[in-house]
Scaffold this active site. Structure first.
Site, short mmCIF file in Angstrom:
data_model
loop_
_atom_site.label_atom_id
_atom_site.label_comp_id
_atom_site.label_asym_id
_atom_site.label_seq_id
_atom_site.Cartn_x
_atom_site.Cartn_y
_atom_site.Cartn_z
N LYS A 143 -0.51 4.85 4.53
CA LYS A 143 -1.41 3.92 5.23
C LYS A 143 -0.88 3.64 6.62
CE LYS A 143 -3.98 -0.38 4.66
NZ LYS A 143 -5.26 0.30 4.93
N HIS A 180 0.83 -1.20 0.00
CA HIS A 180 0.00 0.00 0.00
C HIS A 180 0.86 1.25 0.00
CE1 HIS A 180 -3.36 -2.66 1.15
NE2 HIS A 180 -4.13 -1.69 0.72
#
Length: 272
Positions: A161, A157
């Site tokens: 995040k 990600h």
């Protein structure tokens, strides 16, 4: 069915903006307000203007109580503490609450279960059709291949995040555990680090990568003796999550209280 009156939590964020833009494309949905924390720079702004579009007459608010009282549904990709408060309010108002937030603890899950006795709560670590199809395939593969195949879940990600493993990775881990007729808590292994010794047979491992602007890549690896099966999903645009969340909100209209997920919304559960 009447027009769905929708509130978007975290309206100024990347997911909030994606949800707003996708909602404008759907005549069955009317966005009536956005929510952001008190003091946020978006407070009081029209949601259309916030997205560099024409004004729509719906503003960003800080107090969720009055806007939820007027809504049919709220979509929420925020943080766990905010989602819990919104779940309580959704239960009071008996509306649909779509939760895309991740990072909940056991006590948080219990609170959401309690709210679902009065609200229609649709909660998933990932709202996309592709990921939920992948979860079904992972469950089938885990059941068919058995414990002789080691399971490792790799996810990537963007650098901003804050939780790991991702909610999607945990969703896939739960699907794998279900395929082995077990709970993920009983099969989840500790991160591989240092002198770990040989890998035990049976546990489900996770590895989390963070960097750049990656929307979300997930691969479930089934590693056996002499062969390996890899099932992968790559998200290329956040609109896939927004589209799924809006589909969930519409699906929940008139459904009645309960805790559901995207397998229910997409009708995938009976086929798994």
């Amino acid at each position: 069915m009447s027009e769905l009156k929708l509130v978007i939590a975290g309206a100024a964020g990347r997911m909030g903006q994606a949800i707003f833009r996708e909602a404008l494309k759907q005549p069955a949905i009317k966005v009536i307000a956005g929510l952001e924390a008190p003091g946020h720079t978006a407070q009081g702004k029209d949601l259309g203007c916030l997205a560099n579009l024409p004004a729509i007459g719906a503003k960003v608010e800080s107090d969720p109580l009055p806007v939820i009282a007027k809504a049919d549904a709220i979509i929420d990709f925020t943080q766990a503490s905010v989602s819990l408060t919104l779940a309580d309010l959704a239960a009071q108002a008996r509306i649909v609450h779509v939760i895309g937030t991740t990072g909940f603890g056991k006590s948080d899950e219990a609170r959401i279960n309690a709210a679902a006795r009065h609200a229609t709560i649709i909660k998933s670590g990932n709202m996309s059709l592709g990921v939920n199809l992948l979860a079904g395939l992972v469950e089938l593969a885990a059941r068919a291949l058995g414990p002789a195949f080691d399971i490792e879940i790799l996810e990537l990600h963007h650098r901003l995040k804050v939780d790991a493993p991702s909610g999607t990775a945990l969703l896939l881990g739960q699907a794998a555990a279900q395929g082995r007729d077990a709970k993920l808590d009983d099969l989840r292994s500790q991160p591989h680090h240092g002198q770990t010794g040989p890998r035990a047979t049976g546990p489900i491992g996770f590895a989390s990568l963070r960097g750049g602007s990656a929307v979300g890549d997930h691969t479930v690896i089934f590693a056996g003796e002499g062969e390996r099966v890899e099932l992968t999903h790559r998200a290329e645009d956040r609109s896939i999550f927004a589209t799924g969340a809006l589909k969930a909100a519409l699906w929940g209209q008139g459904k009645g209280p309960g805790l559901f997920d995207m397998q229910d919304v997409l009708g995938l559960r009976p086929q798994i």
